[in-house]
Design a protein around this motif. Structure first.
Motif, mmCIF file in Angstrom:
data_model
loop_
_atom_site.group_PDB
_atom_site.id
_atom_site.type_symbol
_atom_site.label_atom_id
_atom_site.label_comp_id
_atom_site.label_asym_id
_atom_site.label_seq_id
_atom_site.Cartn_x
_atom_site.Cartn_y
_atom_site.Cartn_z
ATOM 1 N N HIS A 54 -66.455 -48.019 -24.879
ATOM 2 C CA HIS A 54 -66.909 -46.395 -24.752
ATOM 3 C C HIS A 54 -67.704 -46.057 -23.553
ATOM 4 O O HIS A 54 -67.628 -44.503 -23.633
ATOM 5 N N TYR A 62 -55.275 -44.895 -29.918
ATOM 6 C CA TYR A 62 -56.586 -46.342 -30.116
ATOM 7 C C TYR A 62 -55.897 -47.448 -31.282
ATOM 8 O O TYR A 62 -55.544 -46.062 -32.251
ATOM 9 N N GLU A 71 -60.772 -48.654 -33.190
ATOM 10 C CA GLU A 71 -62.317 -48.964 -32.746
ATOM 11 C C GLU A 71 -63.551 -50.211 -32.783
ATOM 12 O O GLU A 71 -63.166 -50.932 -34.060
ATOM 13 N N ALA A 104 -62.433 -50.142 -27.009
ATOM 14 C CA ALA A 104 -61.744 -49.670 -28.284
ATOM 15 C C ALA A 104 -60.206 -50.331 -28.319
ATOM 16 O O ALA A 104 -60.275 -50.303 -26.611
#
Length: 389
Positions: free
Chosen positions: A85, A97, A100, A107
């Motif tokens: 992140h 992605y 998360e 991610a």
């Protein structure tokens, strides 16, 4: 043979450990998770930018030539699926992605986007060229699993197919740089497809667990075809007895050993055990790695395993203290990891026996077999050698 550095330690330029590794016959350093920029407790927060953590690690570009000069290959770990992140590249792939992981501060990339696959291929090509690497450990491939969504801009709908394309692209790109590039995968994501894109498969993490390390190496040996099977990293404390160290090492002898102990943290007695084991492994590598492997007592966690070469047989006894040397092999070796130190030997009269303890020191002298069935003293971690006339 591969020398494993479990995590980057404070002074990577203190080359005593590396020089000792070379003396012991080791050929490759695997720099594992921990070399990248990280924050304590948030080790994957910056993953994806792949900047070395110089406060703990030092200068990677300067280290690799030193290791090469010692005759060592160098491999580098990458988490193939993650973007942290706090990584500069995180915003670049927003919307691309699979999911998360707030608790892990990262991610998981979606390989169904060509831009994602191209980025990963370019990352590894750049690292191999920049640091003159001999191989990569590509980890966490198993985190590429479907989120049940298909979006515009993808050139694959299947995550599995996209992952295979990614591995194919990586293999082809790295092969153009170095045809004999070493690629290591881990046991949880190993299978018939992925075996086409790597030449090393390592046992799933089981540090200090000699039983699981032994069982998992045999599992992989029985299912991995031509891919080289590697043990999980092995290390120990100064408090461990030589026999405890030997139990870890001998249990994985049918695989390529990966050793993690730093030289300064190993006692002289433990070094003798390590040298004895590695000398034996190198001398009998052809039988251990390429010989016909048979296992018994699977219900007891592979209580007995044997590799047969052209003129020798090497066995590992865990659940039964019996050594059968009645077949036609010129030499029979049996390593004792069983509870009993009294081994029952079945051999022809007139054969010669010799016992070497876990440090390679002779237990008694070389003796002649007087009966077809004998009881021989073989301490824990020792090796019994039977030579026919």
């Amino acid at each position: 043979r591969f020398w494993r550095i479990a995590y980057a330690y404070e002074d990577m330029f203190d080359c005593i450990t590396y020089r000792q590794a070379v003396k012991l016959g080791m050929k490759t350093v695997i720099i594992d998770d921990g070399w990248q920029k990280a924050v304590p407790g948030r080790i994957y927060e910056f993953v994806g930018d792949w900047v070395p953590e110089k406060r703990r690690f030092g200068d990677l570009e300067a280290l690799v030539p030193k290791l090469h000069a010692m005759g060592l290959n160098v491999m580098l770990w990458f988490s193939i699926a993650f973007i942290g992140h706090k990584a500069k590249n995180y915003k670049r792939f927003e919307g691309k992605y699979l999911r998360e992981h707030p608790e892990g501060h990262y991610a998981v990339l979606d390989p169904r986007y060509k831009e994602v696959r191209d980025f990963l291929v370019e990352t590894y090509v750049d690292a191999v060229k920049r640091y003159d690497l001999d191989g990569l450990k590509l980890d966490f491939i198993d985190r590429f699993n479907s989120n049940g969504k298909v979006e515009d801009g993808m050139d694959f709908t299947s995550v599995e197919d996209a992952t295979e394309q990614l591995l194919k692209d990586i293999t082809e790109a790295l092969g153009k740089i170095k045809p004999n590039m070493l690629i290591e995968f881990r046991q949880p994501y190993f299978g018939p497809v992925i075996s086409a894109y790597g030449n090393m498969i390592r046992v799933w993490d089981c540090p200090l667990d000699s039983v699981q390390n032994k069982n998992a190496t045999l599992d992989l040996r029985l299912t991995s075809s031509s891919c080289a099977v590697h043990s999980d990293m092995m290390y120990w404390s100064k408090c461990d007895t030589p026999e405890n160290v030997a139990t870890q090492l001998w249990g994985t002898m049918f695989s390529v050993p990966q050793i993690s102990n730093i030289h300064a943290d190993t006692t002289p007695e433990q070094r003798e055990v390590l040298k004895n084991y590695l000398d034996f492994w190198m001398a009998h590598k052809s039988t251990l790695m390429d010989g016909k492997l048979n296992v018994k007592l699977e219900g007891y966690g592979y209580g007995y395993a044997t590799a047969k070469g052209e003129d020798e047989k090497i066995s590992l006894a865990i659940s039964t203290p019996i050594c059968d040397a009645t077949d036609s092999f010129a030499r029979t070796y049996m390593v004792n990891l069983a509870d009993s130190e009294n081994i029952i030997l079945k051999a022809e009269k007139g054969s010669y026996i010799e016992v070497l303890d876990c440090r390679g020191k002779r237990v008694g002298g070389k003796k002649r077999v007087r009966a077809n069935l004998s009881e021989i003293y073989v301490p824990l971690g020792a090796c019994l050698c039977v030579t026919r006339n």
